[in-house]
Design an enzyme around this catalytic site. Structure first.
Site, PDB file in Angstrom:
ATOM      1  N   CYS A   1      52.173 -11.048 -39.219  1.00  0.00           N
ATOM      2  CA  CYS A   1      51.048 -10.531 -40.014  1.00  0.00           C
ATOM      3  C   CYS A   1      51.475  -9.186 -40.595  1.00  0.00           C
ATOM      4  O   CYS A   1      52.672  -8.918 -40.712  1.00  0.00           O
ATOM      5  CB  CYS A   1      49.773 -10.444 -39.177  1.00  0.00           C
ATOM      6  SG  CYS A   1      49.868  -9.310 -37.776  1.00  0.00           S
TER       7      CYS A   1
ATOM      8  N   ASN B   1      51.063  -6.357 -36.967  1.00  0.00           N
ATOM      9  CA  ASN B   1      51.451  -6.886 -35.637  1.00  0.00           C
ATOM     10  C   ASN B   1      50.616  -6.278 -34.502  1.00  0.00           C
ATOM     11  O   ASN B   1      51.095  -6.117 -33.378  1.00  0.00           O
ATOM     12  CB  ASN B   1      52.960  -6.706 -35.377  1.00  0.00           C
ATOM     13  CG  ASN B   1      53.500  -7.495 -34.184  1.00  0.00           C
ATOM     14  OD1 ASN B   1      54.436  -7.059 -33.515  1.00  0.00           O
ATOM     15  ND2 ASN B   1      52.939  -8.648 -33.892  1.00  0.00           N
TER      16      ASN B   1
ATOM     17  N   CYS C   1      46.942  -7.148 -34.633  1.00  0.00           N
ATOM     18  CA  CYS C   1      45.711  -7.948 -34.577  1.00  0.00           C
ATOM     19  C   CYS C   1      46.008  -9.447 -34.608  1.00  0.00           C
ATOM     20  O   CYS C   1      45.967 -10.118 -33.574  1.00  0.00           O
ATOM     21  CB  CYS C   1      44.762  -7.581 -35.719  1.00  0.00           C
ATOM     22  SG  CYS C   1      44.154  -5.877 -35.650  1.00  0.00           S
ATOM     23  N   ARG C   2      46.314  -9.986 -35.778  1.00  0.00           N
ATOM     24  CA  ARG C   2      46.381 -11.447 -35.927  1.00  0.00           C
ATOM     25  C   ARG C   2      47.594 -12.090 -35.277  1.00  0.00           C
ATOM     26  O   ARG C   2      47.461 -13.090 -34.557  1.00  0.00           O
ATOM     27  CB  ARG C   2      46.321 -11.818 -37.417  1.00  0.00           C
ATOM     28  CG  ARG C   2      45.001 -11.463 -38.057  1.00  0.00           C
ATOM     29  CD  ARG C   2      45.096 -11.475 -39.563  1.00  0.00           C
ATOM     30  NE  ARG C   2      45.963 -10.421 -40.061  1.00  0.00           N
ATOM     31  CZ  ARG C   2      46.325 -10.262 -41.317  1.00  0.00           C
ATOM     32  NH1 ARG C   2      45.915 -11.131 -42.220  1.00  0.00           N
ATOM     33  NH2 ARG C   2      47.092  -9.257 -41.684  1.00  0.00           N
ATOM     34  N   SER C   3      48.796 -11.553 -35.534  1.00  0.00           N
ATOM     35  CA  SER C   3      49.982 -12.252 -34.992  1.00  0.00           C
ATOM     36  C   SER C   3      50.112 -12.129 -33.468  1.00  0.00           C
ATOM     37  O   SER C   3      50.504 -13.114 -32.831  1.00  0.00           O
ATOM     38  CB  SER C   3      51.266 -11.862 -35.726  1.00  0.00           C
ATOM     39  OG  SER C   3      51.553 -10.497 -35.615  1.00  0.00           O
TER      40      SER C   3
ATOM     41  N   ASP D   1      42.270 -10.390 -42.589  1.00  0.00           N
ATOM     42  CA  ASP D   1      42.686  -9.182 -41.874  1.00  0.00           C
ATOM     43  C   ASP D   1      41.437  -8.517 -41.284  1.00  0.00           C
ATOM     44  O   ASP D   1      40.559  -8.092 -42.024  1.00  0.00           O
ATOM     45  CB  ASP D   1      43.368  -8.253 -42.895  1.00  0.00           C
ATOM     46  CG  ASP D   1      43.889  -6.980 -42.273  1.00  0.00           C
ATOM     47  OD1 ASP D   1      43.530  -6.685 -41.123  1.00  0.00           O
ATOM     48  OD2 ASP D   1      44.656  -6.277 -42.953  1.00  0.00           O
TER      49      ASP D   1
HETATM   50  P1  4NP Z   1      47.176  -7.244 -38.516  1.00  0.00           P
HETATM   51  O1  4NP Z   1      46.028  -6.188 -38.910  1.00  0.00           O
HETATM   52  O2  4NP Z   1      48.047  -7.403 -39.750  1.00  0.00           O
HETATM   53  O3  4NP Z   1      46.423  -8.490 -38.206  1.00  0.00           O
HETATM   54  O4  4NP Z   1      47.900  -6.652 -37.353  1.00  0.00           O
HETATM   55  C1  4NP Z   1      46.286  -4.935 -39.459  1.00  0.00           C
HETATM   56  C2  4NP Z   1      46.539  -3.871 -38.643  1.00  0.00           C
HETATM   57  C3  4NP Z   1      46.753  -2.634 -39.195  1.00  0.00           C
HETATM   58  C4  4NP Z   1      46.742  -2.462 -40.561  1.00  0.00           C
HETATM   59  C5  4NP Z   1      46.506  -3.541 -41.383  1.00  0.00           C
HETATM   60  C6  4NP Z   1      46.282  -4.790 -40.831  1.00  0.00           C
HETATM   61  N1  4NP Z   1      46.947  -1.182 -41.120  1.00  0.00           N
HETATM   62  O5  4NP Z   1      46.831  -1.046 -42.362  1.00  0.00           O
HETATM   63  O6  4NP Z   1      47.228  -0.223 -40.392  1.00  0.00           O
END
Ligand code: 4NP
Length: 152
Positions: A8, A11, A13-15, A121
């Site tokens: 994702c 790294n 939240c989703r992955s 996201d």
């Molecule tokens: P992820 O979520 O891609 O599912 O881990 C996010 C976590 C942090 C950010 C964006 C998406 N960020 O912009 O910091």
């Protein structure tokens, strides 16, 4: 041994959730990891909100630590699974070919399940976003498991 990498953006939240959900299925002969296309959260544990949402489904992801996706992952993994189309495009921009790269929702769609193409996201949204996210990831993992069982 089949080596699967979920990717994702951050790294956190989703992955890591996808990694934890697949790990909990207990399939044999599988190496599972996750990474982010971005480097902002490298070394950090998953987002507290995602840890809590996963734990309420009996999935403990507290041991996972964020790392950034690297070109060497193309050699280290058999299957690279992107959470959304933006991640997919970012991975392909680094790839030699796209054979190993898939979108998580493809596996759900192959089984006839209705899910959005992208796992949304959840980072800037509310708690319900994490539940929606986990619902969609779970359907994707169901499809992926069917696919992996046909390969193993
Ligand atoms: P992820 O979520 O891609 O599912 O881990 C996010 C976590 C942090 C950010 C964006 C998406 N960020 O912009 O910091």
């Amino acid at each position: 041994m089949t080596r699967v990498l979920f990717v994702c953006l951050g790294n956190i939240c989703r992955s890591p959730a996808a990694e934890g959900i697949l790990r909990a299925r207990g399939l044999p002969d599988l190496v599972i990891d996750s990474a982010g296309t971005g480097d902002w959260h490298v070394g950090k544990a998953p987002d507290r909100r995602m840890q809590a949402a996963c734990l309420s489904r009996n999935i403990d992801i507290s041991d996972l630590r964020a790392r950034q996706f690297s070109v060497t992952d193309f050699d280290r993994f058999d299957l690279i699974v992107a959470m959304d189309r933006s991640n997919y495009r970012d991975i392909l921009a680094l790839a030699q070919g796209k054979d190993k790269v898939a979108l998580l929702s493809e596996f759900a769609h192959k089984q006839g399940a209705q899910v959005p193409e992208d796992v949304p996201d959840p980072y800037y949204g509310g708690d319900e976003g994490f539940e929606t996210c986990l619902d969609i990831i779970t359907v994707g993992i169901d499809g992926l498991v069917s696919d992996l069982q046909a390969r193993i």
